[in-house]
Design an enzyme around this catalytic site. Structure first.
Site, mmCIF file in Angstrom:
data_model
loop_
_atom_site.group_PDB
_atom_site.id
_atom_site.type_symbol
_atom_site.label_atom_id
_atom_site.label_comp_id
_atom_site.label_asym_id
_atom_site.label_seq_id
_atom_site.Cartn_x
_atom_site.Cartn_y
_atom_site.Cartn_z
ATOM 1 N N HIS A 1 0.787 -1.238 0.000
ATOM 2 C CA HIS A 1 0.000 0.000 0.000
ATOM 3 C C HIS A 1 0.815 1.282 0.000
ATOM 4 O O HIS A 1 0.258 2.365 -0.088
ATOM 5 C CB HIS A 1 -0.931 0.019 1.223
ATOM 6 C CG HIS A 1 -0.209 0.292 2.501
ATOM 7 N ND1 HIS A 1 0.510 -0.679 3.163
ATOM 8 C CD2 HIS A 1 -0.039 1.426 3.221
ATOM 9 C CE1 HIS A 1 1.069 -0.155 4.243
ATOM 10 N NE2 HIS A 1 0.751 1.124 4.307
HETATM 11 C C1 UD1 Z 1 -1.433 5.358 6.077
HETATM 12 C C2 UD1 Z 1 -0.086 5.766 6.650
HETATM 13 C C3 UD1 Z 1 0.846 4.582 6.579
HETATM 14 C C4 UD1 Z 1 0.258 3.365 7.235
HETATM 15 C C5 UD1 Z 1 -1.118 3.078 6.646
HETATM 16 C C6 UD1 Z 1 -1.776 1.910 7.344
HETATM 17 C C7 UD1 Z 1 0.571 8.137 6.327
HETATM 18 C C8 UD1 Z 1 1.505 9.029 5.624
HETATM 19 N N1 UD1 Z 1 0.549 6.854 5.897
HETATM 20 O O1 UD1 Z 1 -1.218 5.020 4.711
HETATM 21 O O2 UD1 Z 1 2.055 4.925 7.243
HETATM 22 O O3 UD1 Z 1 1.097 2.260 7.024
HETATM 23 O O4 UD1 Z 1 -1.940 4.244 6.784
HETATM 24 O O5 UD1 Z 1 -2.809 1.362 6.604
HETATM 25 O O6 UD1 Z 1 -0.097 8.556 7.231
HETATM 26 N N2 UD1 Z 1 -8.375 5.271 1.417
HETATM 27 C C9 UD1 Z 1 -9.630 4.708 1.356
HETATM 28 N N3 UD1 Z 1 -10.327 4.538 2.517
HETATM 29 C C10 UD1 Z 1 -9.840 4.909 3.719
HETATM 30 C C11 UD1 Z 1 -8.568 5.494 3.791
HETATM 31 C C12 UD1 Z 1 -7.842 5.658 2.628
HETATM 32 O O7 UD1 Z 1 -10.112 4.376 0.294
HETATM 33 O O8 UD1 Z 1 -10.540 4.713 4.742
HETATM 34 C C13 UD1 Z 1 -7.589 5.430 0.173
HETATM 35 C C14 UD1 Z 1 -7.688 6.792 -0.450
HETATM 36 O O9 UD1 Z 1 -7.611 6.649 -1.822
HETATM 37 C C15 UD1 Z 1 -6.428 7.473 0.044
HETATM 38 C C16 UD1 Z 1 -5.452 6.335 0.080
HETATM 39 O O10 UD1 Z 1 -6.227 5.204 0.457
HETATM 40 O O11 UD1 Z 1 -6.004 8.511 -0.771
HETATM 41 C C17 UD1 Z 1 -4.314 6.526 1.024
HETATM 42 O O12 UD1 Z 1 -4.801 6.687 2.366
HETATM 43 P P1 UD1 Z 1 -3.919 7.414 3.471
HETATM 44 O O13 UD1 Z 1 -4.619 7.400 4.752
HETATM 45 O O14 UD1 Z 1 -3.460 8.750 2.958
HETATM 46 O O15 UD1 Z 1 -2.621 6.557 3.546
HETATM 47 P P2 UD1 Z 1 -2.413 4.992 3.682
HETATM 48 O O16 UD1 Z 1 -1.826 4.495 2.423
HETATM 49 O O17 UD1 Z 1 -3.595 4.294 4.235
#
Ligand code: UD1
Length: 363
Positions: A213
């Site tokens: 991810h």
């Molecule tokens: C975040 C953390 C990462 C951690 C991970 C655990 C940061 C910089 N990164 O990464 O260190 O390992 O969480 O899972 O804080 N999205 C959804 N649904 C959600 C949340 C996110 O669809 O409930 C999708 C969206 O497209 C979003 C993308 O996932 O843009 C990334 O989500 P984000 O929370 O920014 O970072 P993670 O990759 O989850």
């Protein structure tokens, strides 16, 4: 005033926002309750999909957050900024003695930054980890939060040494890892209760668990290269897929080999059951590298660096980046040393943390 009285008066604001933080907060919440410290939970809303958030509250029986922000997804700086007003309001309303933050996500930084600006001591759980790669948003978060923290709970000697190198000595305590607490308690239950292996039609030791991810691994090139690496060996490969990775696969039109099964993200119990009985784990997660070690399952890490260097040195983890040939070779012959000494504590990190929080007292 006796110690028990002062503990009973203490209030901690825990800032959580995404999957691994819900897991890390479970043993700490329990230890705080046992000691009589008042814990107020704030959910930043960074993870909002039920399978990335609510399922952990249900399974780990976590107290519901008193505050839930509607942050959602955004670029890193914007997401961090969006959280700040809500965290600040909660700190002003609750007047906590300490703000507790976990790990290295944007939620960790927002919690630490808002607290420090209001002169409330910050306690950082999982302090001192470094990948020495500042292109990772997590590395920036770690360095900044450690610089802002008054209490730094390090999971290992390496983490303590990293902090010392940055001139941070005061308030540092090596307590072990709260994920070890959670893992020791829950993994055996998970194997007993979960039907995830039967549901997937796999036998213990007869499949790979894959997770992916990271920012840098969800580009079309990285995904294509990982897919090519996985193609070399036709073995059931269970792939609980983060929503961003699923979207990136679709957007890039990237085909995975037929033996790779894309599944929805799993709760902690089903995931622990699958991961702990896999032949090998392939991942770019930080936490899963440690969990693999505790389970005695070899780990193939799809990154060029790791914060959890002890697992590499112990001979149970290998860094392969996204290089197809290296992935294929590591999956064919995964790292498995003869010994597996105890790493990252004895499963009692939460108790040590809470004991120290108690000594921070009321301001
Ligand atoms: C975040 C953390 C990462 C951690 C991970 C655990 C940061 C910089 N990164 O990464 O260190 O390992 O969480 O899972 O804080 N999205 C959804 N649904 C959600 C949340 C996110 O669809 O409930 C999708 C969206 O497209 C979003 C993308 O996932 O843009 C990334 O989500 P984000 O929370 O920014 O970072 P993670 O990759 O989850």
């Amino acid at each position: 005033m006796g110690r028990i009285d002062s503990l009973a008066l203490m209030r901690v604001l825990s800032v959580v926002g995404n999957r691994p933080q819900f897991v890390k907060s479970a043993p700490l919440s329990e230890a705080l309750r046992t000691t009589g410290i008042d814990e107020v939970v704030l959910h930043t809303g960074q993870h909002y999909d039920p399978e990335l958030s609510q399922v952990f509250f249900d399974e780990l029986e976590l107290a519901l957050p008193k505050y839930t922000l509607e942050t959602g997804s955004a670029s890193h700086a914007r997401q961090t900024a969006l959280m700040l007003p809500g965290v600040e309001d909660a700190i002003l309303a609750e007047q906590p003695d300490v703000v507790l933050v976990y790990g290295d996500t944007n939620s960790t930084l927002a919690g630490g930054l808002a607290a420090a600006k209001l002169h409330v001591p910050v306690a950082h759980v999982e302090a001192g980890l470094r990948s020495f790669d500042r292109r990772m948003p997590e590395e920036v978060n770690r360095v900044l939060v450690d610089a802002l923290s008054s209490a730094l709970f390090a999971p290992s000697d390496v983490a303590v040494a990293n902090l010392r190198r940055e001139g941070i000595v005061e308030g540092v305590r090596q307590v072990g890892d709260v994920m070890a607490d959670a893992s020791r308690r829950i993994a055996p239950l998970a194997r007993e209760r979960s039907t995830a292996l039967a549901d997937a039609g796999v036998e213990p030791g007869g499949y790979v668990v894959l997770t992916l991810h990271r920012d840098s691994n969800t580009t079309p090139d990285a995904l294509r290269s990982v897919a090519a690496g996985l193609a070399a060996r036709a073995e059931p490969t269970l792939f609980p897929t983060h929503p961003r990775t699923r979207a990136a696969l679709e957007a890039g039109g990237i085909e995975l080999p037929a033996h790779v099964r894309v599944m929805p993200p799993l709760g902690y119990l089903d995931f622990a059951a699958l991961a702990s009985q896999a032949r090998v784990i392939a991942t770019d997660s930080g936490g899963l590298q440690k969990e693999a070690y505790w389970y005695g399952v070899p780990c193939v890490t799809l990154r060029d660096t790791s914060e959890w260097v002890e697992t590499l040195e112990a001979g149970w983890n290998v860094l392969v980046g996204t290089d197809s040939a290296a992935i294929a070779a590591a999956l064919a012959d995964p790292p498995r040393a003869a010994e597996r000494p105890e790493l990252y504590g004895d499963g009692h990190a939460a108790e040590r943390i809470v004991e120290h929080l108690g000594t921070m007292g009321r301001r």
